[in-house]
Design a protein around this motif. Structure first.
Motif, PDB file in Angstrom:
ATOM      1  N   SER A  88       0.677  -1.174  -0.124  1.00  0.00           N
ATOM      2  CA  SER A  88       0.047   0.145   0.015  1.00  0.00           C
ATOM      3  C   SER A  88       0.878   1.143  -0.103  1.00  0.00           C
ATOM      4  O   SER A  88       0.586   2.578  -0.616  1.00  0.00           O
ATOM      5  CB  SER A  88      -0.930  -0.015   1.255  1.00  0.00           C
ATOM      6  OG  SER A  88      -0.130  -0.022   2.264  1.00  0.00           O
ATOM      7  N   GLU A  89       1.995   1.170   0.589  1.00  0.00           N
ATOM      8  CA  GLU A  89       2.962   2.357   0.766  1.00  0.00           C
ATOM      9  C   GLU A  89       3.641   2.621  -0.575  1.00  0.00           C
ATOM     10  O   GLU A  89       3.544   3.716  -1.046  1.00  0.00           O
ATOM     11  CB  GLU A  89       3.914   2.269   1.927  1.00  0.00           C
ATOM     12  CG  GLU A  89       3.301   2.135   3.373  1.00  0.00           C
ATOM     13  CD  GLU A  89       4.326   1.846   4.261  1.00  0.00           C
ATOM     14  OE1 GLU A  89       5.591   1.614   3.938  1.00  0.00           O
ATOM     15  OE2 GLU A  89       3.723   1.547   5.576  1.00  0.00           O
ATOM     16  N   ILE A  90       3.854   1.454  -1.225  1.00  0.00           N
ATOM     17  CA  ILE A  90       4.527   1.504  -2.525  1.00  0.00           C
ATOM     18  C   ILE A  90       3.372   2.288  -3.516  1.00  0.00           C
ATOM     19  O   ILE A  90       3.809   3.040  -4.467  1.00  0.00           O
ATOM     20  CB  ILE A  90       5.108   0.365  -3.154  1.00  0.00           C
ATOM     21  CG1 ILE A  90       6.201  -0.412  -2.157  1.00  0.00           C
ATOM     22  CG2 ILE A  90       5.225   0.038  -4.648  1.00  0.00           C
ATOM     23  CD1 ILE A  90       6.638  -1.971  -2.646  1.00  0.00           C
ATOM     24  N   LEU A 117       1.614   6.859  -6.671  1.00  0.00           N
ATOM     25  CA  LEU A 117       0.347   7.762  -6.990  1.00  0.00           C
ATOM     26  C   LEU A 117       0.722   9.241  -7.019  1.00  0.00           C
ATOM     27  O   LEU A 117       0.678  10.213  -7.683  1.00  0.00           O
ATOM     28  CB  LEU A 117      -0.586   7.671  -5.718  1.00  0.00           C
ATOM     29  CG  LEU A 117      -2.059   6.524  -6.588  1.00  0.00           C
ATOM     30  CD1 LEU A 117      -2.766   6.583  -5.174  1.00  0.00           C
ATOM     31  CD2 LEU A 117      -2.611   7.236  -7.814  1.00  0.00           C
ATOM     32  N   CYS A 118       1.792   9.555  -5.920  1.00  0.00           N
ATOM     33  CA  CYS A 118       2.438  10.791  -5.811  1.00  0.00           C
ATOM     34  C   CYS A 118       3.381  11.299  -6.820  1.00  0.00           C
ATOM     35  O   CYS A 118       3.322  12.329  -7.463  1.00  0.00           O
ATOM     36  CB  CYS A 118       3.229  10.886  -4.367  1.00  0.00           C
ATOM     37  SG  CYS A 118       2.483  10.718  -2.965  1.00  0.00           S
ATOM     38  N   ARG A 119       3.920  10.210  -7.296  1.00  0.00           N
ATOM     39  CA  ARG A 119       4.980  10.402  -8.506  1.00  0.00           C
ATOM     40  C   ARG A 119       4.159  10.745 -10.024  1.00  0.00           C
ATOM     41  O   ARG A 119       4.317  11.586 -10.512  1.00  0.00           O
ATOM     42  CB  ARG A 119       5.777   9.105  -8.710  1.00  0.00           C
ATOM     43  CG  ARG A 119       7.027   9.218 -10.092  1.00  0.00           C
ATOM     44  CD  ARG A 119       7.603   7.747 -10.002  1.00  0.00           C
ATOM     45  NE  ARG A 119       8.168   7.294  -8.790  1.00  0.00           N
ATOM     46  CZ  ARG A 119       8.382   6.133  -8.122  1.00  0.00           C
ATOM     47  NH1 ARG A 119       7.902   5.139  -8.945  1.00  0.00           N
ATOM     48  NH2 ARG A 119       8.884   5.999  -7.124  1.00  0.00           N
ATOM     49  N   ARG A 120       3.014   9.905  -9.825  1.00  0.00           N
ATOM     50  CA  ARG A 120       2.253   9.928 -11.221  1.00  0.00           C
ATOM     51  C   ARG A 120       1.405  11.378 -11.171  1.00  0.00           C
ATOM     52  O   ARG A 120       1.316  12.013 -12.342  1.00  0.00           O
ATOM     53  CB  ARG A 120       1.055   8.752 -11.305  1.00  0.00           C
ATOM     54  CG  ARG A 120       0.048   9.131 -12.184  1.00  0.00           C
ATOM     55  CD  ARG A 120      -1.078   7.906 -12.160  1.00  0.00           C
ATOM     56  NE  ARG A 120      -2.045   7.957 -13.316  1.00  0.00           N
ATOM     57  CZ  ARG A 120      -3.004   7.124 -13.458  1.00  0.00           C
ATOM     58  NH1 ARG A 120      -3.102   6.176 -12.588  1.00  0.00           N
ATOM     59  NH2 ARG A 120      -3.703   7.477 -14.221  1.00  0.00           N
ATOM     60  N   VAL A 160      -6.402   3.194  -2.903  1.00  0.00           N
ATOM     61  CA  VAL A 160      -5.213   3.595  -3.549  1.00  0.00           C
ATOM     62  C   VAL A 160      -4.736   2.792  -4.722  1.00  0.00           C
ATOM     63  O   VAL A 160      -4.171   3.199  -5.705  1.00  0.00           O
ATOM     64  CB  VAL A 160      -4.030   3.616  -2.432  1.00  0.00           C
ATOM     65  CG1 VAL A 160      -2.612   3.778  -2.861  1.00  0.00           C
ATOM     66  CG2 VAL A 160      -4.258   4.505  -1.180  1.00  0.00           C
ATOM     67  N   ARG A 161      -5.096   1.497  -4.664  1.00  0.00           N
ATOM     68  CA  ARG A 161      -4.524   0.601  -5.731  1.00  0.00           C
ATOM     69  C   ARG A 161      -5.538   0.566  -6.957  1.00  0.00           C
ATOM     70  O   ARG A 161      -5.183   0.762  -7.982  1.00  0.00           O
ATOM     71  CB  ARG A 161      -4.397  -0.845  -5.272  1.00  0.00           C
ATOM     72  CG  ARG A 161      -3.799  -1.974  -6.038  1.00  0.00           C
ATOM     73  CD  ARG A 161      -3.573  -3.039  -5.561  1.00  0.00           C
ATOM     74  NE  ARG A 161      -2.507  -2.811  -4.261  1.00  0.00           N
ATOM     75  CZ  ARG A 161      -2.748  -3.108  -2.994  1.00  0.00           C
ATOM     76  NH1 ARG A 161      -4.210  -3.752  -2.698  1.00  0.00           N
ATOM     77  NH2 ARG A 161      -2.010  -3.076  -2.181  1.00  0.00           N
ATOM     78  N   ARG A 162      -6.639   0.682  -6.469  1.00  0.00           N
ATOM     79  CA  ARG A 162      -7.704   0.345  -7.625  1.00  0.00           C
ATOM     80  C   ARG A 162      -8.723   1.654  -8.076  1.00  0.00           C
ATOM     81  O   ARG A 162      -9.142   1.500  -9.148  1.00  0.00           O
ATOM     82  CB  ARG A 162      -8.914  -0.754  -7.232  1.00  0.00           C
ATOM     83  CG  ARG A 162      -8.100  -1.950  -6.805  1.00  0.00           C
ATOM     84  CD  ARG A 162      -7.314  -2.472  -7.989  1.00  0.00           C
ATOM     85  NE  ARG A 162      -6.764  -3.884  -7.743  1.00  0.00           N
ATOM     86  CZ  ARG A 162      -5.918  -4.450  -8.733  1.00  0.00           C
ATOM     87  NH1 ARG A 162      -5.933  -4.126  -9.945  1.00  0.00           N
ATOM     88  NH2 ARG A 162      -5.551  -5.741  -8.242  1.00  0.00           N
ATOM     89  N   ARG A 163      -8.812   2.737  -7.335  1.00  0.00           N
ATOM     90  CA  ARG A 163      -9.387   3.852  -7.651  1.00  0.00           C
ATOM     91  C   ARG A 163      -8.727   5.120  -7.680  1.00  0.00           C
ATOM     92  O   ARG A 163      -8.889   6.044  -6.985  1.00  0.00           O
ATOM     93  CB  ARG A 163     -10.683   4.087  -6.594  1.00  0.00           C
ATOM     94  CG  ARG A 163     -11.503   2.901  -6.649  1.00  0.00           C
ATOM     95  CD  ARG A 163     -12.418   3.172  -5.251  1.00  0.00           C
ATOM     96  NE  ARG A 163     -13.652   1.943  -5.419  1.00  0.00           N
ATOM     97  CZ  ARG A 163     -14.375   1.600  -4.527  1.00  0.00           C
ATOM     98  NH1 ARG A 163     -14.582   2.661  -3.333  1.00  0.00           N
ATOM     99  NH2 ARG A 163     -15.489   0.622  -4.496  1.00  0.00           N
TER     100      ARG A 163
END
Length: 307
Positions: A212-214, A219-222, A293-296
């Motif tokens: 989840s942290e990865i 997401l922040c990078r994106r 965080v992963r799917r939405r």
């Protein structure tokens, strides 16, 4: 199995160390072929598959399943991948129950799926051109070292998120370091998922301890958001040391990514107390589920974090 006594023979110790499983050649090296056949005929021993015997009967233990895979795969075979990592102490569930075994590349990999008894986990025999001494570990049975085991498990997992998760679990449980994973990856010529594995190792080296942290860092990078401190250590209003999933110190913003276990009433109550202490200290906190965080990702509030 019961440990042999002080007066036990070398053969008794061999049977004990291999959890009751033997190759035919090991058995007849100590006993005559006629004696081995007698033990099989009388039901005291049983034939697991061609060339592999068991001194005993009953359900197969996990250790016996591992020995069966290695012995059936033949000479120089070693336990590998997730099975080897679990033998080394890794905990967790990934929906992958096959037992992976490595053999030298010049050998033909036997098809064990049709040879082993029903009810035993599938065995996948894989060939490798490179298995350095540093990537081997003595055990019962011998296996690949933890770093190589995790890299191989990440290569062989059905999905990318499973590959990332098993690497993160190895570091989170202190079974391996990101540097050791990186070194093991570099010793492979053309690994599968090389880009994904390298990026995951880099994120783990940056402080991430869970999938989840990865996902949050990516997401922040994106979305061009500043990279947070991961597992940042701080003291709350009561003087207790807390570890924050993600913390932007400059903005006083803390993001918590909650897995399914946070739905438990005890975890929920503890999370609320911790959240209140953070608010009392003057910081803000945002909470998201690991699923979101992963799917939405399109619902990620990218404009909510100050630049």
């Amino acid at each position: 199995m019961r440990m042999p006594g002080d007066d036990a023979s070398g053969f008794d110790w061999l049977v004990f160390e291999q959890s009751g499983l033997l190759s035919w050649s090991q058995a007849v090296r100590e006993l005559s072929p006629g004696k081995v056949r007698h033990l099989l005929a009388t039901g005291r021993w049983e034939r697991l598959c061609r060339g592999v015997l068991r001194a005993g009967t009953g359900e197969y233990t996990v250790e016996q399943q591992r020995w069966a895979a290695v012995l059936a795969a033949g000479e120089d075979a070693v336990l590998a991948g997730l099975a080897a990592a679990r033998a080394g102490g890794l905990r967790g569930r990934w929906g992958y129950d096959a037992v992976d075994v490595l053999v030298p590349y010049e050998r033909q990999a036997p098809d064990l799926l049709r040879r082993l008894p029903l009810g035993m986990p599938a065995v996948r025999v894989r060939r490798t051109r490179r298995l350095a001494d540093v990537d081997r570990q003595r055990g019962r049975p011998d296996r690949t070292a933890m770093a190589r085991s995790l890299i191989d498990a990440a290569q062989w997992m059905p999905r990318d998120d499973q590959a990332q998760s098993v690497l993160a679990a190895g570091c989170q449980q202190r079974r391996v370091t990101p540097a050791e994973l990186d070194a093991a990856l570099r010793r492979l010529a053309r690994p599968r998922r090389a880009t994904l594995i390298r990026q995951t190792i880099a994120d783990l080296a940056g402080g991430a301890e869970a999938l989840s942290e990865i996902d949050l860092v990516r997401l922040c990078r994106r979305y061009g958001l500043p990279r947070p401190e991961l597992q940042a250590r701080r003291r709350d209003a009561d003087g207790r040391v807390r570890y924050l999933d993600a913390y932007w110190r400059r903005f006083g913003l803390h993001v918590e990514v909650d897995g399914a276990h946070h739905m438990d009433v005890h975890h929920w109550a503890a999370d609320l107390r911790r959240q209140n202490r953070i608010w009392i200290d003057g910081d803000r906190i945002l909470r998201f589920t690991a699923f979101d965080v992963r799917r939405r990702r399109t619902r990620w509030p990218g404009n909510s974090v100050p630049r």
